[in-house]
Each structure stands twice: as structure tokens, then as C-alpha cells.
Scaffold this motif. Structure first.
Motif, PDB file in Angstrom:
ATOM      1  N   ASP A   6      -2.621 106.216  39.133  1.00  0.00           N
ATOM      2  CA  ASP A   6      -3.205 107.170  37.894  1.00  0.00           C
ATOM      3  C   ASP A   6      -4.522 107.300  37.737  1.00  0.00           C
ATOM      4  N   GLN A   7      -5.336 106.265  38.109  1.00  0.00           N
ATOM      5  CA  GLN A   7      -6.766 106.331  38.056  1.00  0.00           C
ATOM      6  C   GLN A   7      -7.568 106.136  39.188  1.00  0.00           C
ATOM      7  N   GLY A   8      -7.020 105.880  40.338  1.00  0.00           N
ATOM      8  CA  GLY A   8      -7.787 105.686  41.646  1.00  0.00           C
ATOM      9  C   GLY A   8      -8.073 104.232  41.550  1.00  0.00           C
ATOM     10  N   LEU A   9      -9.325 103.969  42.359  1.00  0.00           N
ATOM     11  CA  LEU A   9      -9.917 102.867  42.408  1.00  0.00           C
ATOM     12  C   LEU A   9     -10.541 102.082  41.109  1.00  0.00           C
ATOM     13  N   VAL A  10     -10.102 101.020  40.711  1.00  0.00           N
ATOM     14  CA  VAL A  10     -10.778 100.582  39.591  1.00  0.00           C
ATOM     15  C   VAL A  10     -11.314  99.171  40.090  1.00  0.00           C
ATOM     16  N   LEU A  11     -12.711  98.949  40.056  1.00  0.00           N
ATOM     17  CA  LEU A  11     -13.309  97.981  40.265  1.00  0.00           C
ATOM     18  C   LEU A  11     -13.273  96.714  39.217  1.00  0.00           C
ATOM     19  N   LEU A  12     -13.164  95.577  39.739  1.00  0.00           N
ATOM     20  CA  LEU A  12     -13.176  94.287  39.028  1.00  0.00           C
ATOM     21  C   LEU A  12     -14.572  93.873  38.519  1.00  0.00           C
ATOM     22  N   ASN A  13     -14.660  93.601  37.208  1.00  0.00           N
ATOM     23  CA  ASN A  13     -15.898  92.970  36.851  1.00  0.00           C
ATOM     24  C   ASN A  13     -16.203  91.678  37.425  1.00  0.00           C
ATOM     25  N   HIS A  14     -17.759  91.579  37.581  1.00  0.00           N
ATOM     26  CA  HIS A  14     -18.240  90.226  37.918  1.00  0.00           C
ATOM     27  C   HIS A  14     -18.830  89.178  36.924  1.00  0.00           C
ATOM     28  N   GLU A  15     -18.414  88.063  36.899  1.00  0.00           N
ATOM     29  CA  GLU A  15     -18.852  87.205  35.921  1.00  0.00           C
ATOM     30  C   GLU A  15     -19.636  85.999  36.549  1.00  0.00           C
ATOM     31  N   TYR A  16     -20.452  85.382  35.695  1.00  0.00           N
ATOM     32  CA  TYR A  16     -21.368  84.222  35.976  1.00  0.00           C
ATOM     33  C   TYR A  16     -20.757  82.970  35.785  1.00  0.00           C
ATOM     34  N   MET A  17     -19.904  83.165  34.887  1.00  0.00           N
ATOM     35  CA  MET A  17     -19.104  81.931  34.354  1.00  0.00           C
ATOM     36  C   MET A  17     -17.715  82.295  33.975  1.00  0.00           C
ATOM     37  N   ILE A  18     -16.631  81.549  34.207  1.00  0.00           N
ATOM     38  CA  ILE A  18     -15.334  81.793  33.656  1.00  0.00           C
ATOM     39  C   ILE A  18     -14.770  80.376  33.239  1.00  0.00           C
ATOM     40  N   LYS A  19     -13.889  80.404  31.972  1.00  0.00           N
ATOM     41  CA  LYS A  19     -13.240  79.169  31.726  1.00  0.00           C
ATOM     42  C   LYS A  19     -12.001  79.224  32.501  1.00  0.00           C
ATOM     43  N   ASP A  20     -11.817  78.158  33.246  1.00  0.00           N
ATOM     44  CA  ASP A  20     -10.444  77.889  34.216  1.00  0.00           C
ATOM     45  C   ASP A  20      -9.750  76.892  33.863  1.00  0.00           C
ATOM     46  N   LEU A  21      -8.966  76.995  33.177  1.00  0.00           N
ATOM     47  CA  LEU A  21      -7.881  75.770  32.746  1.00  0.00           C
ATOM     48  C   LEU A  21      -8.679  74.751  31.723  1.00  0.00           C
ATOM     49  N   VAL A  58     -12.068  74.489  31.652  1.00  0.00           N
ATOM     50  CA  VAL A  58     -13.245  74.064  32.108  1.00  0.00           C
ATOM     51  C   VAL A  58     -13.923  75.269  32.475  1.00  0.00           C
ATOM     52  N   LEU A  59     -15.513  75.307  32.132  1.00  0.00           N
ATOM     53  CA  LEU A  59     -16.294  76.346  32.344  1.00  0.00           C
ATOM     54  C   LEU A  59     -16.834  76.189  33.755  1.00  0.00           C
ATOM     55  N   ILE A  60     -16.462  77.171  34.542  1.00  0.00           N
ATOM     56  CA  ILE A  60     -17.049  77.019  35.872  1.00  0.00           C
ATOM     57  C   ILE A  60     -18.222  78.231  36.173  1.00  0.00           C
ATOM     58  N   ASP A  61     -19.314  77.548  36.520  1.00  0.00           N
ATOM     59  CA  ASP A  61     -20.351  78.620  36.750  1.00  0.00           C
ATOM     60  C   ASP A  61     -20.636  78.936  38.094  1.00  0.00           C
ATOM     61  N   SER A  62     -21.491  79.649  38.515  1.00  0.00           N
ATOM     62  CA  SER A  62     -21.612  80.318  39.723  1.00  0.00           C
ATOM     63  C   SER A  62     -22.014  79.338  40.657  1.00  0.00           C
ATOM     64  N   ASN A  63     -22.757  78.309  40.329  1.00  0.00           N
ATOM     65  CA  ASN A  63     -23.536  77.079  41.412  1.00  0.00           C
ATOM     66  C   ASN A  63     -22.795  75.790  41.471  1.00  0.00           C
ATOM     67  N   LEU A  64     -21.549  75.978  40.350  1.00  0.00           N
ATOM     68  CA  LEU A  64     -20.631  74.734  40.227  1.00  0.00           C
ATOM     69  C   LEU A  64     -21.385  73.415  39.702  1.00  0.00           C
ATOM     70  N   SER A  65     -22.270  73.666  38.617  1.00  0.00           N
ATOM     71  CA  SER A  65     -22.971  72.696  38.248  1.00  0.00           C
ATOM     72  C   SER A  65     -22.251  71.930  37.111  1.00  0.00           C
ATOM     73  N   PHE A  66     -21.522  72.874  36.303  1.00  0.00           N
ATOM     74  CA  PHE A  66     -20.565  72.354  35.038  1.00  0.00           C
ATOM     75  C   PHE A  66     -21.867  72.019  33.868  1.00  0.00           C
ATOM     76  N   ASP A  67     -23.060  72.655  33.991  1.00  0.00           N
ATOM     77  CA  ASP A  67     -24.308  72.424  33.032  1.00  0.00           C
ATOM     78  C   ASP A  67     -23.674  72.939  31.827  1.00  0.00           C
ATOM     79  N   GLU A  68     -23.201  74.314  31.768  1.00  0.00           N
ATOM     80  CA  GLU A  68     -22.875  75.126  30.797  1.00  0.00           C
ATOM     81  C   GLU A  68     -21.534  74.512  29.986  1.00  0.00           C
ATOM     82  N   HIS A  69     -20.443  74.029  30.920  1.00  0.00           N
ATOM     83  CA  HIS A  69     -19.364  73.392  30.348  1.00  0.00           C
ATOM     84  C   HIS A  69     -19.706  72.067  29.493  1.00  0.00           C
ATOM     85  N   ILE A  70     -20.550  71.185  29.797  1.00  0.00           N
ATOM     86  CA  ILE A  70     -20.893  70.004  29.382  1.00  0.00           C
ATOM     87  C   ILE A  70     -21.419  70.261  27.852  1.00  0.00           C
TER      88      ILE A  70
END
Length: 533
Positions: A311-326, A328-340
Motif C-alpha cells: 500500500d505504500q511502495g518502497l519504504v527505506l530503512l533508517n541508518h543508525e550509527y549505534m544500536i543496542k543489541d541484546l 550491548v551498544l554496537i557502534d559503527s567501528n565496533l569500539s564499544f566506547d559508547e557502551h562502556i
């Protein structure tokens, strides 16, 4: 292979007695208001009647009507408390019903494990699998790609009210396709059908409402049934794209080296959407996110991933620079600085609560409060994000430094003396010990061997060290060099035989602590870890 459909299922009094003996007495009662503490106290008188009742229920394939009702209460998950979407519904069911659910769960789990039916990509609600194990497995794969200067694109999906949307007939059809015993299938069909529920908020209970779909959250059997329903989802991915699950949390990813890799991953994303539509598990497109991993964040190429809606056609997914995964905060360069930093902030707030509410703490009271309310935040999934930068190590340790000053009688001591008086090791040592403990469990098959990171054992045992040495892999960059699967190898190889040859987890802990108790690392976080890269 299918079970024998003529096989009857009979529970013994020994099984019922064991379940009653291990009953958790602090749980809430169900709609019948029979508290588990009451059942526990009279358990010896209930063994015989419950055994008869459970076997009769299984033979007839019928669950008593009173056991099909539940009271729904809500638990706050996260975010604002005035937003309904931030609450999770929990069904409070009858305690006796939970006992028979537990027995049925064991039977189904045994059958699926025996016949290797569980997907190796599902880590939720299955013995020998966990959140931390999945994160270790994934970071092992991701850091390999980053070490080869490849970008990794991860698509995190979100099912809308997943447990509540499972259609009963389709679930039963999947159970039949897996060849489950027809006696169990009939009983499960009765367990799911003709259910009613009431909602309780602030002590006020609504009227009964019929439950037409979904699996009762808070039930014992429910999580396993959901895992089985979603078990075939990883099969929609190709050979190079991978999809991992923890219950309903699904993420798919692929190393992106060319436009064709992007095209393949985008196609798999569409396949996941088609699967969800076919099996009536609606995706919440607005909460599906894309995270791109790259050794240098400035080199990330953001591809447009999307899903075509009728009903809407193509819906693009948003890009994030960091996501909480189980957790743990996963950042784009896998440093975990933000999580710590996030965990440091949470632990600091908890420490502030203790300081404001407990003016004068003795040794035992402090250790109880600190370990449960503060240190636990600084140690969850430590093997995933264990830092190597001295600044981060110092920032984490600063929390324990501040905490130990709260105790009566040791405020004028230096940090090392305080730790020695409290018999409390440094957080750095705890993370080192946690790394070695995770590796011990992996090498000794204490986890499901099909779901763990793979280590290659060293065939030459003539060199110094132990007889369980692991082969050292070559790494190009720090993101791989200091990841779990690389950093633990030299430290493990340096352990004495008496530690690595321990016969149980508790024995390993005792032998490990005994070996390092006199090492400076135990009370001095600035000391080097033996064998550490």
C-alpha cells in the motif's frame, strides 16, 4: 525423525515430586489465587493427585478449563512511562498449570535436540545458548571482515507484538511438520484454544476477554512454542548473508565488498518481509534499522535498504550509527566506547543511590549492595566489550575506587589496601577471569557446540604452557587483535595445566583464583595481564 504417534506419555510421581521440590515460591499466584508457597508447603500431599491429573490431561489431550484463564499485568520495559508501547504484557497463570507446562517443555526440547531440529542461528530459550554467546559469535565474524578492510551492513528487524500475533493453526501445522508426537500436539492445541484473560491495573481487574491468537507471555511453554514457530526464518538467507535470532530479535548481515553484495542483502531483507507476511508475523518497518560497520567510520558507504509495501511502495530503512543489541551498544567501528561510558553512567547512578540511602556501611552490607546493584552493570557481556585502552580501563575502575570509599573503617586507605581488606579483586582482573571462563566453557562443550566461535587447537604440545593450547591467528588491526577470539588465545596458552584441566566450572574458578591470588593484577589494575596481547 518423527516420533511414534502411538506412544503414550506418562509422567511419574518422581517427576512431579522433583518439580514441586524446585518450585519458586516467590512467584505471583495465578487467577485461582493459590500462592506457590502454599503449594510448596503441602507438596508431599499433592504428588499423587497431581500425577493422576497431569496424566489424565495428557491422555485426553485436554487442559482443564480453569487453567486456561490468565491475568495480564504489565511490566515497564524502557523509555517514558506514559507511553503504552513501552510496556510488556505478562500473563499470570495457575501454578499447577505451569508445572505440567514445564514437563511438556522438557519433552519437546529433548525431541528437538535429539533430532537436531533447532536452527543453529536461534539463541533464545534453548539450553546451552545465551545472549553473550551470540554476541561473541557475531563479533568474531564481524571483526574478521573489518580486519580485511571490508564493510559489514547489519539490518535489525522488529516484529510487531510478536508473541501476541502467532496464529494457533499455523503453529500446530509446524509442530506436525516437525513430526512431534500427536499426543503432545493435541494437548498443545487444547493449551492454546479457548483461552480467556483479564487485565489488572492498579488492583482493578477487567472482565474476561477471549484470546484468539498469540502465545501467553509469562507461561513456561510459550517461549519454546514461539522459538519453534520462528525456527525456519534463518533458512530464507543465502550462503553469504546470515540471519541470527534471539527469540523474536532478528538481525541479518553481510560483508559488503561490491554493489552485488548490497543487492543480495537487500533481496534477503525482502525475503524476510515476505516470510513475515506469509506467517502473519507483521514487521514494524519503522523500527527496522541499518547499522554499517567499518574500521574507519568516515569510509562507510550508506546503501539504501528498503522494503516494498503493497500500500505504500518502497519504504527505506533508517541508518543508525549505534544500536543496542541484546543489551550491548554496537557502534559503527565496533569500539564499544559508547557502551562502556553508558555502563559507567548507570553504575555511577546506582552508586549515588547507595550513598544517599546508606550513611554508614559495614563490610558485609557494602559487598552485598555493591555486587548486586553496581558491579553487575559493569560486567554484563564483559567478554564482548572488554577494553584494551588504558583510559577506559581507568574510567571503569574509578567506579570501584569511589565505591570502596563508602565503607566505614577504610576511607583513609589507598585503593590497593582497600581491595585487599575487602578481598575484592580489580574489575580488570574480573574481566580477565570472565574471558578465560567463557573460553573454558566453549572448549569443554558446556555451550551448544554448534553455536560457539571456533578455535583451532595447537597440535604441538612440546612447548611451555598447558596441553590445551590454541593456535594463534595473525591480525592486521586492533579491532580484530583485541576482540575476544584473538585476545584470549595467548592468555589461555599461558595458563598452567592445573587450571585449564579443571573438571567443572566451579573448579576452574577456584583453581584460577588460587593461581592468580598472589599476582599483582588481583589488586592492582595497572598491572599487566600475563600472556595478554
Amino acid at each position: 525423525m518423527p516420533q511414534d504417534e502411538t506412544t503414550t506419555i506418562v509422567f511419574s510421581e518422581t517427576q512431579i515430586a522433583c518439580k514441586l521440590a524446585n518450585l519458586k515460591i516467590n512467584k505471583s499466584p495465578g487467577p485461582d489465587l493459590i500462592h506457590p508457597r502454599v503449594i510448596y508447603e503441602i507438596r508431599n500431599f499433592l504428588i499423587c493427585p497431581l500425577t493422576y491429573l497431569f496424566n489424565k490431561s495428557m491422555k485426553l489431550g485436554v487442559l482443564p478449563k480453569d487453567w486456561k484463564s490468565s491475568i495480564v499485568t504489565v511490566l515497564h520495559k524502557k523509555g517514558r512511562k506514559d507511553c503504552l508501547d513501552n510496556y510488556r504484557p505478562i500473563s499470570l497463570t495457575c501454578i499447577c498449570c505451569k508445572l505440567i507446562e514445564s514437563l511438556v517443555t522438557e519433552l519437546i526440547t529433548e525431541y528437538f535436540l535429539k533430532n537436531n531440529l533447532f536452527s543453529n542461528k536461534q539463541y533464545g530459550f534453548i539450553k546451552g545458548r545465551s545472549t553473550v554467546l551470540q554476541l561473541l559469535k557475531l563479533t568474531e565474524d564481524w571483526t574478521k571482515s573489518l580486519d580485511n578492510n571490508e564493510q559489514v551492513d547489519i539490518i535489525y528487524t522488529d516484529f510487531e507484538k510478536a508473541f501476541d500475533k502467532v496464529p494457533h493453526r499455523r503453529l500446530i501445522s509446524k509442530l506436525q511438520a516437525y513430526g512431534l508426537n500427536v499426543v503432545l500436539i493435541n494437548w498443545i492445541a487444547s493449551f492454546l484454544s479457548s483461552r480467556v484473560q483479564q487485565v489488572r491495573i492498579n488492583g482493578i481487574i477487567s472482565g474476561n476477554k477471549k484470546v484468539l491468537s498469540g502465545i501467553p507471555q509469562g507461561s513456561v511453554l510459550g517461549p519454546l512454542l514461539f522459538v519453534i514457530y520462528i525456527n525456519d526464518l534463518p533458512a530464507v538467507c543465502g550462503d553469504d548473508s546470515k540471519l541470527y535470532l534471539f527469540a523474536d530479535d532478528a538481525k541479518l548481515y553481510r560483508a559488503i565488498t561490491s554493489i552485488s553484495d548490497y543487492t543480495c542483502l537487500n533481496q534477503v531483507c525482502g525475503d524476510v518481509f515476505n516470510w513475515s507476511e506469509r506467517w502473519l508475523m507483521k514487521l514494524n518497518i519503522s523500527k527496522c534499522k541499518v547499522l554499517s560497520l567499518c574500521r574507519n567510520s568516515s569510509n562507510i558507504i550508506k546503501y539504501d535498504y528498503g522494503i516494498v509495501l503493497p500500500d505504500q511502495g518502497l519504504v527505506l530503512l533508517n541508518h543508525e550509527y549505534m544500536i543496542k543489541d541484546l543489551g550491548v551498544l554496537i557502534d559503527s567501528n565496533l569500539s564499544f566506547d559508547e557502551h562502556i561510558q553508558d555502563k559507567i553512567n548507570v553504575a555511577s547512578r546506582m552508586l549515588g543511590i547507595i550513598k544517599r540511602n546508606f550513611v554508614d556501611l559495614d563490610k558485609n552490607s557494602f559487598l552485598l549492595l555493591y555486587k548486586s546493584l553496581v558491579r553487575s552493570h559493569l560486567e554484563y557481556a564483559g567478554s564482548v566489550w572488554n577494553p584494551y585502552k588504558k583510559g577506559l580501563i581507568r574510567d571503569i575502575e574509578a567506579i570501584q575506587k569511589r565505591a570502596t570509599k563508602l565503607i566505614r573503617g577504610c576511607r583513609n586507605m589507598d585503593y590497593i589496601s582497600r581491595l585487599a581488606w575487602l578481598e575484592l579483586p580489580t574489575l580488570k582482573y574480573r574481566r580477565f577471569r570472565g574471558d578465560m571462563l567463557e573460553l573454558y566453557k566453549i572448549l569443554n562443550n558446556l555451550y551448544d557446540s554448534k553455536t560457539v566461535p571456533v578455535f583451532e587447537m595447537h597440535l604441538d604440545t612440546r612447548t611451555r604452557g598447558n596441553s590445551f593450547k590454541i593456535k594463534v591467528d595473525r591480525c592486521n588491526y586492533d579491532v580484530r587483535k583485541f576482540s575476544f577470539c584473538s585476545r584470549v588465545v595467548k592468555a589461555w596458552n599461558s595458563l598452567p595445566e592445573s587450571v585449564v584441566a579443571s573438571t567443572s566450572v566451579n573448579a576452574f574458578k577456584r583453581n584460577f583464583d588460587k593461581n592468580y591470588m598472589k599476582h599483582s593484577l588481583y589488586y592492582d589494575f595497572e598491572a599487566d595481564i600475563p600472556g595478554f596481547v
